[in-house]
Every structure is written in structure tokens, then in C-alpha cells.
Scaffold this active site. Structure first.
Site, mmCIF file in Angstrom:
data_model
loop_
_atom_site.group_PDB
_atom_site.id
_atom_site.type_symbol
_atom_site.label_atom_id
_atom_site.label_comp_id
_atom_site.label_asym_id
_atom_site.label_seq_id
_atom_site.Cartn_x
_atom_site.Cartn_y
_atom_site.Cartn_z
ATOM 1 N N LYS A 201 45.802 41.364 30.796
ATOM 2 C CA LYS A 201 45.435 40.422 30.965
ATOM 3 C C LYS A 201 45.411 39.621 32.335
ATOM 4 O O LYS A 201 46.916 38.715 32.991
ATOM 5 C CB LYS A 201 45.108 39.341 29.881
ATOM 6 C CG LYS A 201 43.934 38.122 29.982
ATOM 7 C CD LYS A 201 43.610 37.687 28.240
ATOM 8 C CE LYS A 201 43.422 35.825 28.871
ATOM 9 N NZ LYS A 201 43.730 35.332 27.954
ATOM 10 N N GLU A 246 42.298 22.331 23.767
ATOM 11 C CA GLU A 246 43.407 23.817 23.345
ATOM 12 C C GLU A 246 44.587 22.621 23.976
ATOM 13 O O GLU A 246 45.559 21.835 24.707
ATOM 14 C CB GLU A 246 43.029 24.317 24.923
ATOM 15 C CG GLU A 246 44.345 25.691 24.334
ATOM 16 C CD GLU A 246 44.266 26.814 24.881
ATOM 17 O OE1 GLU A 246 44.880 27.983 24.894
ATOM 18 O OE2 GLU A 246 43.017 27.439 25.869
#
Length: 447
Positions: A201, A246
Site C-alpha cells: 500500500k 485520527e
């Protein structure tokens, strides 16, 4: 590394806040005390606000976290602390923002404010910090706060629901380092790199620039973010502002917590029954689940050496925000004691940053590809932002859903997307626009 500090030792006094001492200034909620240059860390009506600066650190490079911590510890070494509350965020504390990359020219900072007001579990406190040889008192703390508030006496009124925060200041958007088509080409290149093997990723970001006819009011941006994105952590450290969903790491005594987000669904055109829809689309997507799993496993792997116990749910939950849905997982750790010392929040930041959620995996390979494909310096975007105290506690978010106020009339916005083998460039571009939305709303450019 550069550092600024008075010639005398750090002295702090923390006491319960006396709202009546503020005179005309309200203190019913943190939003009442937002001013132009405030340092801000707020969520659900709790957090910290800082005013003024009495000392600061700034630095660049791969050692920026270590040198910042060394500077902070040296400042604490002979500090005189009076603290009647003794909770995370009381006593000596500093706000911080760190560049995403060790190669960045952007300077990472820790700033010690002159006054802090904290809100937690119904308690409101005030801390005064000095390095000029004076000893703070209850009276001087409240007087100092009133002085900072008086400078900003004509605060912008919070806009009514359905209106924009900066409607009076018309602005335009232009592309940043890459056009939309160029960025989609970078996404395609990222997918090809993953297909080639060795990379699972990579997170690719892009920037856009907002230019206004009149100066941007920083306080109105923070007010709007607090109003619209209360579930996020609204942050403001000098020119960096935003509302992140986050948390990289939160340390409270012997416990550490993190919130991992990866997997996104735009809510702009959501159908009826959207909770079930998000659960089906996100939870049932192999691509989204793979992206999320990479991020969780990466964080757990990095945090494990510092913990005696780690826990996280087997399945992510759906986090509902005004602009998007996310797959989210909360990770909790019991910190390991090494020779009588627990890891500090800043030492954990150094170990965890950058996570797979904002960089990719494997981390080193993804980081190199980011530098090659993005064609920009992220600066503080996706870097750690938050605060730490003298006991090692702290809350550090990832600087997402944010922007940098580069000049009185210019704001640079950032957003990114996690790229895996199944990624579609057009869909990833649309995801970045969904993530730009909080700052566009705060700037009055999009509702």
C-alpha cells in the site's frame, strides 16, 4: 535545531479556573475562549487552549523527535511546578507540530504557551507558565488570560447554521503541485508499483491552494471546525489548522490508545438507511478491508515493543463524520516499564510515525515512492500534531483534514488516499475531494 528560552527556569502554576475572574469574557465552553493566535486541541467540548509563547523548539531532519524531546526534558529538569489538579495536560506542557518527512524543509516545533486553559470531565483549569523569573499566582494567571482575550475582544461571531464562516471573503481554488490528471497518473504509477511486488500500500496526497480577496480569519476557521466536526480533534498550531479524526497516540499514565482509520466512503450522496449502506459498502469491500488491515497491523507491530499488553477488536467499526464514513479500529496498550521509566508520548510518536494509514507498507518503500510521485513537500500535513506534558502524557493526532495558512490571503489544503492494487484513480481523486470538504467548509468555499 533552534530553541528559544528565557534566561530563568520554567515555573508553572495550575489551579481550578475561576470563570468570574474573566469579567466580560465568557468561559462556559472552549469555543468562548477561541482567539486569533490560540493554540488549539479540542474535541467534544474538552481539550486545551494555549495563549502566547514563552519558549520554543524548532528543527528538521530524522532526529527532529529526539532533539525535541531532549529540549523538553532539559526545560523540565529544574522546573518549579505548583499543580493542584495533577491530571494529563496540567502543569508544564507544550503544543507541537512535526513535519511528515525527515527530508522536509518545514520546521517541526514545540511551543510552550504563557497560559493554558484546560477542559476535562467537567473540570476547567488554568495554568500560567513563566521563564522570566516571576512566580505565577492565581491572580496573575487570570490577569494574563484576560489580557490575551482583550487583544482579541472583537471576536468574529460564529456563523449561523447553513451559512459559511468566510462568506464575506470570496476565494478561488487552484491546483497545487499536480493537476488532477497528473495526480491520477501518479495513482496509476502507484498501482503498478504494487503490482510489481514488494509493496502492499502507498498513500498519495495532493494539494490545492485557496486564494482570497480579504485576509483569512484563523479564529473563524477554528470556530467552524469545532461547530461542524465535534467528533474530530480540532487543532491549531501556528499556521496549521484542521480537524483530524485520527489519533496517532494518546498517553494517559500507563495506558496508550490509538485510533486507526483506513477505508473511506463519501457521504455527500448517501442514500436513505446510510448506516447499513456504509456497513455494506465499506465492510463488504475487499479493497477497503485490505487497506484497513494493512494500517492496523502496521501500528500494532510498531507499538508492540513498548507494551506489555495490546488489544484491538477483530472487526473495525464504522466511524460517522459529516463528510465521510471510515473503517476505524481503536487500539489500546498497557505500556511497559523499563528501568522505572515509561515511554513518553513523544517517544511513541517517533516510533509510530509514519503509520501505514498515511504512508503505506512496507513503510520505507512507501515513503520513497511518495517522494517520487507526489512532487511536493507535505510539510506538516499527515505529521503528528498535538500536545505533551511534563509527566509524559500527551495526545498526538495525525494532521489530516487540515491546511496551512501560508499568508494572510493564501491557504494550502492537503488530502490523500490509500492506494492498493485494486485502486481506481478516478475514485481515489473523488475521495480526496471528500477529505478536502471540512477545510473548504471552514473557509466558506463549499458547504
Amino acid at each position: 535545531m533552534t530553541a528559544s528560552l528565557g534566561t530563568n527556569q520554567l515555573r508553572t502554576l495550575t489551579t481550578v479556573m475561576d470563570a468570574t475572574a474573566l469579567g466580560d469574557h465568557r468561559a462556559g465552553s472552549p469555543a468562548d475562549l477561541l482567539v486569533s493566535d490560540v493554540f488549539c486541541w479540542l474535541r467534544r467540548g474538552e481539550g486545551l487552549l494555549g495563549y502566547g509563547e514563552i519558549a520554543n523548539y524548532s528543527g528538521t531532519g530524522g532526529e527532529r523527535f529526539a532533539t525535541a524531546e531532549q529540549w523538553w526534558k532539559s526545560l523540565l529538569a529544574d522546573a518549579l511546578v505548583v499543580d493542584s489538579i495533577n491530571s494529563p495536560g496540567t502543569g508544564p506542557m507544550a503544543f507541537g507540530s512535526f513535519a511528515f518527512s525527515k527530508t522536509s524543509a518545514h520546521r517541526s516545533i514545540l511551543v510552550v504557551p504563557a497560559v493554558v486553559v484546560g477542559f476535562s470531565a467537567g473540570t476547567v483549569w488554568i495554568t500560567q507558565l513563566t521563564v522570566d523569573g516571576t512566580s505565577p499566582t492565581v491572580e496573575s494567571a487570570h490577569a494574563a488570560l484576560c489580557a490575551f482575550l482583550a487583544v482579541d475582544h472583537e471576536l468574529l461571531e460564529l456563523p449561523a447554521e447553513g451559512t459559511t464562516a468566510a462568506a464575506a471573503s470570496r476565494g478561488t481554488l487552484t491546483t497545487g503541485a499536480l493537476t488532477e490528471e497528473q495526480w491520477k497518473e501518479s495513482v496509476t504509477a502507484g498501482v503498478h508499483a504494487i503490482e510489481g511486488g514488494g509493496l502492499d500500500k502507498v498513500v498519495l496526497a495532493r494539494d490545492v491552494v485557496a486564494t482570497f480577496e480579504e485576509p483569512v480569519h484563523r479564529v473563524s476557521i477554528l470556530q467552524r471546525l469545532v461547530q461542524l466536526y465535534g467528533e474530530c480533534w480540532t487543532y491549531g498550531v501556528r499556521g496549521l489548522v484542521g480537524a483530524t479524526p485520527e489519533i496517532l497516540i494518546k498517553v494517559d499514565g500507563t495506558t496508550a490508545q490509538a485510533r486507526v482509520l483506513a477505508g473511506t466512503l463519501d457521504r455527500e450522496d448517501e442514500p436513505e438507511g446510510s448506516v447499513d449502506f456504509a456497513t455494506t459498502v465499506l465492510g463488504g469491500s475487499t479493497k477497503q478491508r485490505q487497506e484497513h488491515d494493512f494500517a492496523v497491523r502496521s501500528l500494532v507491530r510498531q507499538l508492540a515493543p513498548f507494551a506489555t499488553d495490546l488489544s484491538f477488536p477483530p472487526e473495525p467499526f464504522i466511524l460517522e463524520l459529516p463528510n465521510v464514513w471510515h473503517l476505524a479500529s481503536d487500539v489500546t496498550a498497557v505500556l511497559a516499564d523499563t528501568d522505572g521509566h515509561l515511554p513518553t508520548s513523544l517517544s511513541l510518536v517517533e516510533a509510530l510515525h509514519p503509520t501505514a494509514a498515511v504512508c503505506g507498507t512496507p513503510r520505507e518503500d512507501a515513503g520513497k515512492l511518495i517522494l517520487e510521485l507526489e512532487k511536493m513537500d507535505r510539510g506538516p500535513y499527515a505529521g503528528p500534531v498535538g500536545w505533551l506534558d511534563g509527566a509524559g502524557n500527551g495526545e498526538w493526532g495525525i494532521a489530516l483534514r487540515g491546511a496551512v495558512l501560508e499568508s494572510p490571503k493564501t491557504v494550502r489544503l492537503y488530502a490523500g488516499a490509500g492506494i492498493v492494487e485494486a485502486s481506481d484513480p478516478s475514485a481515489e481523486l473523488a475521495e480526496t475531494w471528500a477529505k478536502f470538504r471540512p477545510m473548504l467548509q471552514a473557509l466558506g468555499l463549499r458547504t
